[in-house]
Write an enzyme that holds these catalytic residues in place. Structure first.
Site, PDB file in Angstrom:
ATOM      1  N   GLY A  36      53.117  69.681  71.375  1.00  0.00           N
ATOM      2  CA  GLY A  36      52.303  70.891  71.647  1.00  0.00           C
ATOM      3  C   GLY A  36      51.782  71.380  70.383  1.00  0.00           C
ATOM      4  NE  ARG A  99      53.520  68.619  75.438  1.00  0.00           N
ATOM      5  CZ  ARG A  99      54.111  69.601  74.778  1.00  0.00           C
ATOM      6  NH1 ARG A  99      55.294  68.881  74.217  1.00  0.00           N
ATOM      7  NH2 ARG A  99      53.970  70.903  74.625  1.00  0.00           N
ATOM      8  CG  ASN A 137      63.941  71.184  69.938  1.00  0.00           C
ATOM      9  OD1 ASN A 137      65.038  70.745  69.193  1.00  0.00           O
ATOM     10  ND2 ASN A 137      63.890  72.429  70.278  1.00  0.00           N
ATOM     11  N   GLY A 138      61.246  67.495  70.449  1.00  0.00           N
ATOM     12  CA  GLY A 138      61.220  66.091  70.588  1.00  0.00           C
ATOM     13  C   GLY A 138      60.756  65.481  69.395  1.00  0.00           C
ATOM     14  CB  THR A 159      58.057  74.678  68.682  1.00  0.00           C
ATOM     15  OG1 THR A 159      57.954  75.394  69.971  1.00  0.00           O
ATOM     16  CG2 THR A 159      58.985  75.131  68.082  1.00  0.00           C
ATOM     17  CG  ASP A 161      58.480  76.660  73.176  1.00  0.00           C
ATOM     18  OD1 ASP A 161      57.577  77.344  73.485  1.00  0.00           O
ATOM     19  OD2 ASP A 161      58.551  75.234  73.215  1.00  0.00           O
ATOM     20  NE  ARG A 196      47.415  96.048  92.575  1.00  0.00           N
ATOM     21  CZ  ARG A 196      46.159  95.701  92.583  1.00  0.00           C
ATOM     22  NH1 ARG A 196      45.606  95.577  91.286  1.00  0.00           N
ATOM     23  NH2 ARG A 196      45.307  95.715  93.744  1.00  0.00           N
ATOM     24  CD  GLU A 256      56.900  77.482  79.742  1.00  0.00           C
ATOM     25  OE1 GLU A 256      56.045  77.212  80.477  1.00  0.00           O
ATOM     26  OE2 GLU A 256      57.262  76.909  78.722  1.00  0.00           O
ATOM     27  NE  ARG A 300      46.495  91.946  92.824  1.00  0.00           N
ATOM     28  CZ  ARG A 300      46.883  92.272  94.286  1.00  0.00           C
ATOM     29  NH1 ARG A 300      48.054  91.959  94.712  1.00  0.00           N
ATOM     30  NH2 ARG A 300      45.817  92.789  94.754  1.00  0.00           N
TER      31      ARG A 300
END
Ligand code: F6P
Length: 383
Positions: A36, A99, A137-138, A159, A161, A196, A256, A300
């Site tokens: 990514g 990827r 990582n990958g 990354t 992440d 909300r 996520e 929401r």
């Protein structure tokens, strides 16, 4: 200068150059960006290239297109010095990326070719002295495999992440955290107007770094991350506590990859099938449904998604990626192959690639950062 002195100087220069590249000879370095994308890939490529051009009289840089695919099938560009100008602030990657899962490396391609042998053949055909892999990582697992196969590899930790083991930070992380925090900022005003509950789903794959940083920076009320499995009743209690203290709205930042305590107790296989059976598109929607079910409240969901990887790198990432790029080029010069450049305590250094490849850096639930967030009144939905 006498002939003997000249020869001595040449020998010293060659020895200084870890690749055994003497004065007047050309160093050949391959670059590829894999997995990514993120905001600071071009800035990192620029850091490596500019330093190489400064350190070597003659540097030939080969840019492989679309990551490992370019290395496999010999798709590349011979880069010019000018290619590395004006790209410091440009997001994405000028080389393209793809990827290529590590698992697939042991499986022949559509034409029955061995993927690793294809990559080795391209490297040898181009007479490369080194290959720099900008990846997460990958990608670093594959880089490590190529190292084991005898290629000179320098790895750079990319990354959003921030989950690469061995480095305090990866480039791209801070820029993405800024985008995610901006999303939470925007949600704040509308959540407050309508009174909300909002859920903002943040990327990060299997770890919670991005959510934790964006959540704290954006003033979220509840942060849910994979490292601290949540209990839906604890989440609802945290929402109720806010209501009781007069807050009319709440914002939940959910990673996520966040999971409930119930799911965390399952085996890897069971967890995979439970996630596959999910009725909702992602964890944020599932959570929203559960909260509405229990409280009857309107909830929401906002998913900034790939926006988090897009746009221009922030100043922090521009500096970090430039520093990592310089260190990578210096490693090439020193012949320090098979290493990944990292940042530790704000110092740029390097570690053996095998120390990092395949290992995840997760948020420590007992870290001071988590404790500080709790003391600020944030809930992690676990108690
Ligand atoms: O690894 C970066 C990342 O953005 C993760 O946060 C996310 O899970 C994944 O990539 C998304 O991948 P893709 O772009 O292939 O959908």
């Amino acid at each position: 200068m006498s002939e003997r002195k000249k020869a001595k100087k040449t020998v010293r220069k060659v020895a200084e150059s870890g690749c055994g590249i003497g004065p007047g000879e050309t160093i050949r370095v391959g670059l590829l960006t894999s997995g990514g994308d993120c905001q600071a890939l071009n800035a990192t490529l620029r850091g490596i290239a500019k330093t190489l051009y400064n350190l070597y009289e003659k540097a030939e840089i080969i840019g492989f297109l679309d990551g490992y695919r370019g290395l496999m099938y010999g798709n590349f560009r011979r880069m010019e010095k000018s290619d590395f100008s004006g790209i410091l602030t440009r997001g994405g990657t000028m080389l393209g990326t793809s990827r290529q899962p590590f698992k697939q490396m042991s499986v022949p391609d559509e034409d029955g070719n061995n993927r690793v042998e294809l990559m080795k053949a391209t490297y040898r055909r181009l007479k490369l002295n080194c290959l720099c892999v900008l990846g997460g990582n990958g990608s670093q697992k594959t880089a490590n495999l190529l190292r084991e196969e005898g290629l000179n590899i320098i790895a750079l930790p990319k990354t959003i992440d921030n989950d690469l083991y061995g480095t305090d930070e990866t480039f791209g992380f801070q820029s993405a955290a800024e985008v995610a925090a901006d999303a939470i900022d925007c949600i704040h005003t509308t959540a407050a107007s309508h009174g909300r509950v909002f859920i903002v789903e943040v990327m990060g794959h299997k770890v919670g770094w991005l959510t934790l940083y964006a959540g704290i920076a954006g003033g979220a009320d509840i942060i849910l991350i994979p490292e601290i499995p949540y209990d839906i009743n604890a989440v609802v209690s945290a929402l109720k506590r806010r209501e009781q203290t007069g807050s009319k709205f709440s914002i939940i930042a959910v990673a996520e990859g966040a999971i409930s305590k119930e799911l965390a107790g399952l085996s890897k296989k069971e967890l995979k099938s439970r996630i596959a059976e999910r009725k909702h598109p992602s964890v944020a929607y599932e959570l929203a449904a559960r909260i509405s079910e229990i409280t009857g409240q309107e909830v929401r969901v906002t998913v900034p998604g790939h926006m988090q990887r897009g746009g221009t790198p922030n100043p922090y990432d521009r500096v970090l990626s430039s520093r990592l790029g310089v260190r990578a080029a210096k490693l090439i010069r020193e012949g320090g192959f098979g290493r990944m450049v990292v940042v530790k305590n704000n110092e740029v250094t390097s570690i053996p690639l095998e120390e990092s490849a395949g290992k995840l850096k997760m948020v420590d639930p007992h870290s001071s950062l988590v404790e500080e967030a709790r003391l600020l009144g944030l809930s992690f939905g676990d108690r």
